[in-house]
Scaffold this motif. Structure first.
Motif, PDB file in Angstrom:
ATOM      1  N   UNK A   1      33.906  43.739  43.108  1.00 31.46           N
ATOM      2  CA  UNK A   1      34.560  42.824  42.184  1.00 31.46           C
ATOM      3  C   UNK A   1      33.585  41.719  41.788  1.00 31.46           C
ATOM      4  N   UNK A   2      33.839  41.134  40.651  1.00 30.60           N
ATOM      5  CA  UNK A   2      33.074  39.980  40.188  1.00 30.60           C
ATOM      6  C   UNK A   2      34.077  38.904  39.765  1.00 30.60           C
ATOM      7  N   UNK A   3      34.697  38.239  40.729  1.00 37.34           N
ATOM      8  CA  UNK A   3      35.789  37.309  40.411  1.00 37.34           C
ATOM      9  C   UNK A   3      35.291  36.036  39.726  1.00 37.34           C
ATOM     10  N   UNK A   4      36.203  35.429  38.979  1.00 37.22           N
ATOM     11  CA  UNK A   4      35.924  34.118  38.388  1.00 37.22           C
ATOM     12  C   UNK A   4      35.994  33.047  39.481  1.00 37.22           C
ATOM     13  N   UNK A   5      35.326  31.899  39.258  1.00 42.70           N
ATOM     14  CA  UNK A   5      35.288  30.858  40.295  1.00 42.70           C
ATOM     15  C   UNK A   5      36.655  30.335  40.713  1.00 42.70           C
ATOM     16  N   UNK A   6      37.640  30.345  39.801  1.00 45.78           N
ATOM     17  CA  UNK A   6      38.949  29.775  40.129  1.00 45.78           C
ATOM     18  C   UNK A   6      39.912  30.799  40.715  1.00 45.78           C
ATOM     19  N   UNK A   7      39.431  31.992  41.064  1.00 45.58           N
ATOM     20  CA  UNK A   7      40.280  33.024  41.637  1.00 45.58           C
ATOM     21  C   UNK A   7      40.077  33.085  43.155  1.00 45.58           C
ATOM     22  N   UNK A   8      41.091  33.569  43.860  1.00 48.78           N
ATOM     23  CA  UNK A   8      41.073  33.573  45.324  1.00 48.78           C
ATOM     24  C   UNK A   8      40.696  34.954  45.846  1.00 48.78           C
ATOM     25  N   UNK A   9      39.748  34.978  46.782  1.00 48.97           N
ATOM     26  CA  UNK A   9      39.290  36.223  47.388  1.00 48.97           C
ATOM     27  C   UNK A   9      39.253  36.043  48.896  1.00 48.97           C
ATOM     28  N   UNK A  10      39.841  37.000  49.606  1.00 47.97           N
ATOM     29  CA  UNK A  10      39.856  37.000  51.069  1.00 47.97           C
ATOM     30  C   UNK A  10      39.200  38.292  51.548  1.00 47.97           C
ATOM     31  N   UNK A  11      38.096  38.169  52.252  1.00 51.11           N
ATOM     32  CA  UNK A  11      37.328  39.322  52.712  1.00 51.11           C
ATOM     33  C   UNK A  11      37.821  39.748  54.096  1.00 51.11           C
ATOM     34  N   UNK A  12      37.860  41.056  54.311  1.00 54.15           N
ATOM     35  CA  UNK A  12      38.232  41.625  55.601  1.00 54.15           C
ATOM     36  C   UNK A  12      36.948  41.965  56.345  1.00 54.15           C
ATOM     37  N   UNK A  13      36.690  41.219  57.407  1.00 55.35           N
ATOM     38  CA  UNK A  13      35.476  41.431  58.198  1.00 55.35           C
ATOM     39  C   UNK A  13      35.892  41.768  59.627  1.00 55.35           C
ATOM     40  N   UNK A  14      35.985  43.053  59.913  1.00 55.89           N
ATOM     41  CA  UNK A  14      36.455  43.467  61.226  1.00 55.89           C
ATOM     42  C   UNK A  14      37.898  43.057  61.427  1.00 55.89           C
ATOM     43  N   UNK A  15      38.135  42.222  62.445  1.00 56.43           N
ATOM     44  CA  UNK A  15      39.487  41.753  62.739  1.00 56.43           C
ATOM     45  C   UNK A  15      39.760  40.373  62.174  1.00 56.43           C
ATOM     46  N   UNK A  16      38.907  39.915  61.258  1.00 52.03           N
ATOM     47  CA  UNK A  16      39.030  38.576  60.687  1.00 52.03           C
ATOM     48  C   UNK A  16      39.253  38.634  59.189  1.00 52.03           C
ATOM     49  N   UNK A  17      39.928  37.604  58.681  1.00 46.25           N
ATOM     50  CA  UNK A  17      40.088  37.397  57.241  1.00 46.25           C
ATOM     51  C   UNK A  17      39.308  36.131  56.889  1.00 46.25           C
TER      52      UNK A  17
END
Length: 221
Positions: free
Chosen positions: A201-217
């Motif tokens: 994805x290439x989100x805009x700066x004002x959009x929310x992104x939550x990455x899944x890294x193993x057992x963490x968000x």
């Protein structure tokens, strides 16, 4: 605004609702007591093996076990699956799902049909899965393929893309990780199934992104 989730996820307060973003690549929607997920692609491994492509067995069983653990933890009354629950036509893994489904016959399962959900209507009926072209619940519209702009609906949740972002680290390290994306008009869910690809994805700066890294968000923006 968001608070930490005691179950190792993240509570995201969005559109006046509470969304528990889970590292298992699903969302628990608190107000609806519903688990929301997309792109399981059940039966995909059997489909590949039938075509003579060597794919490890047990992939679907592991995905369903992960879903079973979420059901046991959150006790949802409903599953909302935003497309591509099954990968292709009927195969023996569909029968396995039928047995699995029998453990949770009290839970309503709503499937928003995706491009891979091509089985006959009577099979979904036998599996006790309600099918929809689109679904609207509490001012949230669910459709499998992402919207590109405000299409006249309320806020839209979709799947299909298997969204990911690239995380850069020290020593030129780069990892591509699945994510939850909340755009201006449309949110995109990560693929729940492990036997799937990823699309950057290439989100805009004002959009929310939550990455899944193993057992963490991890919220990246």
């Amino acid at each position: 605004m968001q608070n930490k989730d005691t179950a190792a996820g993240e509570i995201f307060r969005f559109k006046q609702q509470h969304w528990h973003l889970l590292p298992e690549k699903a969302i628990y929607w608190e107000e609806e007591k519903a688990l929301v997920l997309s792109d399981l692609h059940l039966g995909k491994s059997a489909h590949f093996r039938k075509a003579g492509i060597a794919v490890p067995a047990g992939i679907m069983q592991e995905d369903l076990f992960r879903l079973q653990q979420l059901i046991t933890r959150y006790l949802p009354v409903r599953l909302i699956i935003v497309g591509d629950m099954f990968h292709s036509r009927h195969n023996n893994e569909v029968q396995y799902f039928k047995i699995w489904r029998g453990q949770f016959s009290h839970i309503q399962v709503d499937l928003v049909l995706g491009n891979h959900d091509i089985m006959a209507d009577e099979i979904y009926s036998q599996l006790e899965v309600n099918t929809h072209d689109t679904l609207t619940v509490r001012d949230i519209h669910f459709i499998h393929e992402p919207c590109e702009e405000n299409n006249g609906y309320l806020y839209t949740f979709s799947g299909h893309l298997h969204p990911a972002v690239v995380m850069a680290g020290t020593a030129r390290q780069r990892l591509r990780l699945p994510c939850f994306y909340f755009g201006r008009h449309c949110g995109i869910l990560p693929a729940f199934g492990d036997f799937t690809g990823l699309a950057n994805l290439d989100p805009y700066p004002d959009e929310s992104v939550f990455v899944i890294a193993g057992k963490s968000i991890i919220r990246t923006q």
